[in-house]
Design a protein around this motif. Structure first.
Motif, PDB file in Angstrom:
ATOM      1  N   THR A 176     -78.459 -75.445 111.225  1.00 31.04           N
ATOM      2  CA  THR A 176     -78.278 -75.187 112.655  1.00 31.04           C
ATOM      3  C   THR A 176     -79.061 -73.927 113.015  1.00 31.04           C
ATOM      4  O   THR A 176     -79.790 -73.378 112.193  1.00 31.04           O
ATOM      5  CB  THR A 176     -76.784 -75.009 113.007  1.00 31.04           C
ATOM      6  N   ASP A 177     -78.899 -73.445 114.232  1.00 29.67           N
ATOM      7  CA  ASP A 177     -79.614 -72.244 114.661  1.00 29.67           C
ATOM      8  C   ASP A 177     -79.137 -70.988 113.944  1.00 29.67           C
ATOM      9  O   ASP A 177     -79.839 -69.982 113.919  1.00 29.67           O
ATOM     10  CB  ASP A 177     -79.462 -72.052 116.173  1.00 29.67           C
ATOM     11  N   PHE A 178     -77.946 -71.028 113.379  1.00 31.35           N
ATOM     12  CA  PHE A 178     -77.409 -69.849 112.705  1.00 31.35           C
ATOM     13  C   PHE A 178     -78.146 -69.624 111.384  1.00 31.35           C
ATOM     14  O   PHE A 178     -78.317 -70.546 110.581  1.00 31.35           O
ATOM     15  CB  PHE A 178     -75.921 -70.027 112.434  1.00 31.35           C
ATOM     16  N   ASP A 179     -78.581 -68.394 111.162  1.00 31.30           N
ATOM     17  CA  ASP A 179     -79.295 -68.054 109.937  1.00 31.30           C
ATOM     18  C   ASP A 179     -78.280 -67.673 108.866  1.00 31.30           C
ATOM     19  O   ASP A 179     -77.749 -66.567 108.854  1.00 31.30           O
ATOM     20  CB  ASP A 179     -80.260 -66.899 110.189  1.00 31.30           C
ATOM     21  N   ASN A 180     -78.018 -68.598 107.956  1.00 31.16           N
ATOM     22  CA  ASN A 180     -77.045 -68.343 106.894  1.00 31.16           C
ATOM     23  C   ASN A 180     -77.646 -67.621 105.692  1.00 31.16           C
ATOM     24  O   ASN A 180     -76.925 -67.304 104.734  1.00 31.16           O
ATOM     25  CB  ASN A 180     -76.408 -69.645 106.432  1.00 31.16           C
TER      26      ASN A 180
END
Length: 699
Positions: free
Chosen positions: A482-486
């Protein structure tokens, strides 16, 4: 003298303990009085004043008993009933009627919800304790029945004295009648390997795999003669019979499903008991062919070819991957054999066999490669050493999530990695959807999501869960999906098959600590029960050591719920120890977890307990104790001084009148008392030493 005490404040949802604070109590003994001075910082008192508002109008209920013999409840091997009114848990301690304790596999208990309290019962036989080989192997969905593998020896005691002695036997426990029934019959022991595989919904029929001949027609020589060959049996309302029988009536060796010890066996027996699936002849983790034994009398070949075009591949192994739960109408398997005309490559493909369709039209190539740019096929192995496999599926096999190394669809990403797909047959025709590309490495990537069975023989569950209807699926991945940078950290991802949306359930920009473990459960699980981390309404339950919401400030493992884009704590998040997920009901209304936090008034010890975060829940609290003192009432009673003048020892009185000598009456004038009588005076005076003179005060 210094005492360390644990303080708590009672909120609407139960007792909320002051997190990581100690109340220093100094006791001062002075002038015969005891004074208590309590010192606590204002922030701790403020934290105690508030109460955690749980999502979905949930309330905590203590599931484990108040008296646990100073034992902890363990989160592994738990199972909740379908209605959430019962749950299984383990403990090293013996209580609630358990006789044996401290076996490596722990004691197993069942607790049931009552109108005021949860009531706990030991499921252990009264003859002994669990050994490393003695184990519970499966339970019915309502937890009314369970199967136990038990070593009937002098060390552990025989459950049934008439059972084959000196080895492992299988028993059906009726948890409501508190009784045991021998399953493997009197001819031979069940053996140390194999055992219970699956059962019908009411446990009236049970699939058993054993290397010993449990019936007279079984071709198995016994595990002492051949440690690999096994036979499949069906226990039917009291009697075992051989189930591994070919369509021509020949008894053969085989595996229930693809093998009880090493491969997939989920739903190897349908819930209605009409179909039992087995593989034969024996091969490691599979068999040459897959069969269905129907109603204990006839056998059908499932993995046979329906190909009409010339050529193709045949003679390779077929691997059972699961069946439709209710009736066994559908069954899926993987093979390199090209069984339909659409299969034009030598890759390991996923097939579905449907009994409801006409003969000759029952096979569907689920993993069909329609991409001309990558015509290499699917390569769905599903073994520990493979490259693809089944990630999850619905109970009716209308939705199947699987992983391949190749891109099967035109116009979808071609980057390296494992491709996750959804095969959806809930509409007018099947549809294949590409979801995401995952990291294919087993140890540092995501391959545990799809390799190996849903649950292996050791109770390890793959980190991918779905709702019963397959609409919702959750899995772990280190990829940025997703757009979240993990930043390469493992996260919980959630997919909705109707909305075609992929979300990160555990991603939080405010996480603190932002690095920590994350998982769905604590292994091992009961090997026939996939834990319900995803509910029918799309809730996802997981556990993590990261603080994903501001209240989670303890740096310990806590249990979370993700729903409709919102994260909520299920456990408290501020305690001094870990909280771990146990199981949930299919609806998600009951979420069971373990914790040392004392969340209700009944919890009075420092041991780990089991709790239920129940929608519209809450049970009566214990009767309140005496109210706390305030002001002068906290002072000790005054000490009254002793006045010596008031003591009875200083009193000098006439004594008890009942014991005093009676005083004689005065004689008349001219008379004198002699010998107790008044007599006339004589002429001479009495001697002076006899004269009685009465002194009178003057003035």
């Amino acid at each position: 003298m210094r005492l360390h005490a644990k303080a708590s404040a009672i909120g609407p949802l139960g007792a909320t303990d002051i997190p990581r604070r100690r109340l220093l109590i100094t006791a001062i003994l002075c002038l015969g009085g005891l004074f208590l001075i309590a010192l606590a910082d204002a922030s701790a008192a403020s934290a105690a004043a508030g109460s955690l508002v749980l999502p979905d109008n949930r309330a905590w209920e203590q599931v484990s008993p108040v008296d646990k013999n100073l034992s902890d409840i363990l989160p592994e091997s738990s199972m909740a009933s379908v209605n959430g009114d019962r749950v299984l848990f383990r403990s090293l301690g013996g209580f609630a009627g358990a006789v044996g304790q401290f076996g490596p596999n722990r004691n197993l208990y069942m607790t049931s919800r009552g109108p005021e309290r949860w009531q706990t019962t030991s499921l252990m036989p009264t003859t002994g304790r669990l050994d490393f080989q003695n184990s519970w192997m499966g339970f019915s969905e309502d937890l009314s029945k369970g199967v136990l593998k038990w070593q009937d020896t002098l060390t552990f005691g025989a459950i049934d004295p008439a059972a084959p002695a000196g080895g492992m036997n299988l028993y059906l426990r009726d948890n409501e009648a508190d009784s045991f029934t021998l399953l493997n019959g009197m001819l031979s022991q069940a053996g140390s390997q194999g055992g219970f595989v699956w059962a019908s919904g009411d446990f009236s029929k049970i699939a058993i795999e054993s290397k010993n001949p449990l019936t007279a027609d079984a071709p198995c020589p016994g595990e002492e003669v051949n440690a690999f060959a096994a036979c499949v049996y069906e226990w039917d309302n009291g009697n075992p019979r051989l189930a591994s029988v070919l369509p021509n009536g020949e008894p053969v060796e085989g595996h229930a499903g693809a093998g009880r010890d090493t491969a997939s066996f989920e739903n190897a027996l349908s819930n209605d008991g009409s179909r039992l699936f087995f593989s034969s002849p024996y091969e490691w983790m599979g068999g040459k062919e897959i069969y269905a034994r129907e109603n204990g009398s006839t056998t059908s070949l499932v993995s046979g070819s329906e190909r009409t075009a010339p050529g193709g591949i045949s003679g390779d192994l077929s691997y059972y991957q699961g069946a439709e739960a209710a009736h066994g109408d559908r069954v899926i398997f993987t093979t390199k054999n090209t069984l339909v005309d659409a299969d034009t490559n030598s890759a390991m493909d996923l097939y579905l066999y449907d009994f409801t369709k006409p003969e000759g039209e029952r096979l569907t190539l689920v993993s069909e490669d329609t991409n001309p740019e990558s015509p290499d096929g699917a390569e769905i192995d599903g073994s520990f050493y493979g490259t693809g496999g089944i990630l999850a599926r619905s109970q009716d096999l209308r939705r199947i999530y699987f992983v391949t190394t190749n891109q099967l669809l035109t116009g979808e990403p071609e980057e390296p990695g494992a491709k996750l797909y959804l095969w959806d047959d809930t509409g007018s025709s099947p549809r294949l959807t590409y979801i995401a590309t995952l990291a294919s490495d087993f140890f540092s990537g995501d391959a545990r999501d799809w390799l190996a069975p849903t649950i292996d023989d050791s109770g390890n569950v793959k980190p991918a869960r779905s709702s019963a209807n397959g609409r919702f699926v959750a899995f772990l991945s280190v990829e940025k999906l997703t757009d979240f940078d993990n930043e390469g950290q493992q996260e919980v991802y959630f997919y909705d098959a109707i909305a075609h949306s992929l979300e990160c359930a555990s991603c939080s920009a405010d996480a603190y600590p932002e690095i920590g473990g994350i998982s769905f459960d604590v292994a091992p699980a009961i090997v026939t029960h996939p834990l319900r981390n995803v509910s029918e309404s799309g809730q996802v339950f997981f556990q993590t050591a990261r603080g994903l919401v501001p209240r989670d400030s303890n740096g310990k493992w806590d249990v979370y719920e993700y729903q409709n884009g919102t994260l909520n704590l299920i456990s408290r998040g501020t305690g001094d120890s870990d909280s771990k997920f146990m199981d949930a009901s299919p609806s998600g209304d009951d979420v069971f977890f373990t914790t040392k936090d004392r969340l209700v008034g009944w919890d009075r010890d420092e041991n780990t307990d089991a709790y239920d975060a129940r929608v519209n829940g809450g049970l009566p609290e214990p009767p309140p104790g005496p109210p706390p003192c305030e002001g002068d009432s906290c002072q000790p009673p005054p000490v009254v001084p002793v006045d010596p003048s008031l003591a009875s020892t200083a009193f000098n009185g006439p004594g008890d009148p009942s014991t005093r000598k009676r005083r004689a009456r005065r004689c008349a004038k001219g008379m004198v008392r002699r010998h107790g009588k008044c007599r006339r005076k004589r002429g001479r005076q009495a001697p002076s030493h006899r004269k009685h003179t009465v002194s009178r005060s003057q003035g």
